[in-house]
Design a protein around this motif. Sequence first.
Motif, PDB file in Angstrom:
ATOM      1  N   GLY A  36      51.896  34.488  12.500  1.00 22.91           N
ATOM      2  CA  GLY A  36      51.763  33.231  13.061  1.00 22.91           C
ATOM      3  C   GLY A  36      52.283  33.225  14.369  1.00 22.91           C
ATOM      4  O   GLY A  36      53.017  34.301  14.687  1.00 22.91           O
ATOM      5  N   PHE A  37      52.035  32.453  15.353  1.00 22.11           N
ATOM      6  CA  PHE A  37      52.164  32.370  16.696  1.00 22.11           C
ATOM      7  C   PHE A  37      52.416  31.039  17.227  1.00 22.11           C
ATOM      8  O   PHE A  37      51.549  30.085  16.718  1.00 22.11           O
ATOM      9  N   TYR A 196      42.118  29.688  15.271  1.00 18.82           N
ATOM     10  CA  TYR A 196      42.109  28.188  14.870  1.00 18.82           C
ATOM     11  C   TYR A 196      41.467  28.249  13.269  1.00 18.82           C
ATOM     12  O   TYR A 196      41.122  29.328  12.924  1.00 18.82           O
ATOM     13  N   MET A 197      41.554  27.134  12.640  1.00 18.26           N
ATOM     14  CA  MET A 197      41.062  27.093  11.358  1.00 18.26           C
ATOM     15  C   MET A 197      39.587  26.922  11.173  1.00 18.26           C
ATOM     16  O   MET A 197      39.160  25.818  10.937  1.00 18.26           O
ATOM     17  N   ASP A 198      39.019  28.113  11.253  1.00 20.97           N
ATOM     18  CA  ASP A 198      37.621  28.272  11.344  1.00 20.97           C
ATOM     19  C   ASP A 198      37.072  28.721   9.868  1.00 20.97           C
ATOM     20  O   ASP A 198      35.634  29.063  10.036  1.00 20.97           O
ATOM     21  N   TRP A 199      37.711  29.164   9.047  1.00 25.33           N
ATOM     22  CA  TRP A 199      37.240  29.972   8.081  1.00 25.33           C
ATOM     23  C   TRP A 199      36.674  29.305   6.831  1.00 25.33           C
ATOM     24  O   TRP A 199      35.690  29.921   6.068  1.00 25.33           O
ATOM     25  N   ASN A 213      38.789  24.138  20.599  1.00 33.22           N
ATOM     26  CA  ASN A 213      39.769  25.077  20.011  1.00 33.22           C
ATOM     27  C   ASN A 213      40.092  26.249  20.747  1.00 33.22           C
ATOM     28  O   ASN A 213      41.342  26.624  21.059  1.00 33.22           O
ATOM     29  N   VAL A 214      39.011  27.031  20.838  1.00 36.81           N
ATOM     30  CA  VAL A 214      39.241  28.254  21.630  1.00 36.81           C
ATOM     31  C   VAL A 214      39.634  28.214  23.069  1.00 36.81           C
ATOM     32  O   VAL A 214      40.417  28.769  23.802  1.00 36.81           O
ATOM     33  N   MET A 215      38.813  27.514  23.954  1.00 44.15           N
ATOM     34  CA  MET A 215      39.023  27.336  25.210  1.00 44.15           C
ATOM     35  C   MET A 215      40.442  26.712  25.773  1.00 44.15           C
ATOM     36  O   MET A 215      40.832  27.286  26.904  1.00 44.15           O
ATOM     37  N   ALA A 216      40.923  25.877  24.802  1.00 44.23           N
ATOM     38  CA  ALA A 216      42.221  25.192  25.124  1.00 44.23           C
ATOM     39  C   ALA A 216      43.386  26.331  24.925  1.00 44.23           C
ATOM     40  O   ALA A 216      44.387  26.251  25.479  1.00 44.23           O
ATOM     41  N   GLN A 217      42.916  27.559  24.182  1.00 42.68           N
ATOM     42  CA  GLN A 217      43.926  28.323  23.981  1.00 42.68           C
ATOM     43  C   GLN A 217      43.920  29.721  24.966  1.00 42.68           C
ATOM     44  O   GLN A 217      44.582  30.569  25.019  1.00 42.68           O
ATOM     45  N   LEU A 218      42.927  29.666  25.792  1.00 42.61           N
ATOM     46  CA  LEU A 218      42.674  31.110  26.543  1.00 42.61           C
ATOM     47  C   LEU A 218      43.822  31.345  27.451  1.00 42.61           C
ATOM     48  O   LEU A 218      44.463  30.599  28.072  1.00 42.61           O
ATOM     49  N   PRO A 220      45.601  35.279  29.796  1.00 44.10           N
ATOM     50  CA  PRO A 220      45.420  36.560  30.166  1.00 44.10           C
ATOM     51  C   PRO A 220      45.823  37.372  28.864  1.00 44.10           C
ATOM     52  O   PRO A 220      46.876  37.299  28.453  1.00 44.10           O
ATOM     53  N   GLY A 221      44.820  38.625  28.670  1.00 41.36           N
ATOM     54  CA  GLY A 221      45.094  39.220  27.706  1.00 41.36           C
ATOM     55  C   GLY A 221      44.927  38.725  26.132  1.00 41.36           C
ATOM     56  O   GLY A 221      45.528  39.482  25.193  1.00 41.36           O
ATOM     57  N   ALA A 222      44.094  37.941  26.013  1.00 40.36           N
ATOM     58  CA  ALA A 222      44.098  36.949  24.498  1.00 40.36           C
ATOM     59  C   ALA A 222      43.248  38.039  23.482  1.00 40.36           C
ATOM     60  O   ALA A 222      42.224  38.582  24.046  1.00 40.36           O
ATOM     61  N   VAL A 223      43.706  38.333  22.616  1.00 36.90           N
ATOM     62  CA  VAL A 223      43.082  38.971  21.422  1.00 36.90           C
ATOM     63  C   VAL A 223      42.437  37.443  20.524  1.00 36.90           C
ATOM     64  O   VAL A 223      43.506  36.999  19.847  1.00 36.90           O
ATOM     65  N   ILE A 224      41.248  37.322  20.620  1.00 40.41           N
ATOM     66  CA  ILE A 224      40.734  36.254  19.926  1.00 40.41           C
ATOM     67  C   ILE A 224      40.255  36.477  18.668  1.00 40.41           C
ATOM     68  O   ILE A 224      39.507  37.349  18.652  1.00 40.41           O
TER      69      ILE A 224
END
Length: 262
Positions: A36-37, A196-199, A213-218, A220-224
């Motif tokens: 978690g993070f 995010y909860m996409d599964w 959800n994705v764009m709000a978390q971008l 530098p160095g992100a592992v998506i």
Amino acid sequence: MQRWKQTSLVLCLIWIALLSTHSVVVQAGASPYHFGFKKSRNGQLPSIEQEGFKPILEKHEAIFMGSSREKELYLTFDNGYENGFTTDVLDVLKEKNVPAAFFVTGHYIQDQPDLMKRMVQEGHLIGNHSWSHPDMTTISSERIREELEKVRVETAKLTGQLEMPYLRPPRGIFDERVLEISRSEGYTSVFWSVAYMDWDTKKQRGKQHAYDNVMAQLHPGAVILLHSVSSDNAAALGQMIEDARKQGYTFKRLDQLKTRQY
């Protein structure tokens, strides 16, 4: 005297077996973590400072994110099974010239050989997500090695990808033993800093939901981390890539990640 020796030998063998069984149980149940993070928001970097596992990630050189000084993104997908959207994902990646890593299970290898071959042919990496997707903290060390080796061997046979340096522990569950064994087998464990909860395929909420959800978390160095079973992700991926690039980001493959951060 002979009977006493035989009895002693039997008792000794039973005791050794009990010790061996106990050792597996203790090791398998020692300090399991669910990754978690703290999510990135408003440009702030994500964090695992409060999660309790940062020291063992550092010790075993696991990946959580890349360098916070570089506007680089690392796109990864978990592929436990096929839900009809990976072709769309691959089409977008090809159109946008974006590399990715796909973490696959044994079921996916057996069920989707053509998609596996296409991933490698189009320049993507295939990573190890274990053969049967178990909680690896609950199985023996020998079983962990078997789970990983079978994925590596079968992927190589099918696609020609001979090297498989990256592993994502199933469900993000791990402990120090899992990381240690994985590292000894030549793997770098890969977690994530955007997700995010996409599964849940029964709780898809549309293209905009995935995009937001994705764009709000971008950062530098992100592992998506994305799941390819999500119709939302497949629909939003192209716009995510275009708008991330407009913000100055570039997309890199995991094997281009040089500096990691914790």
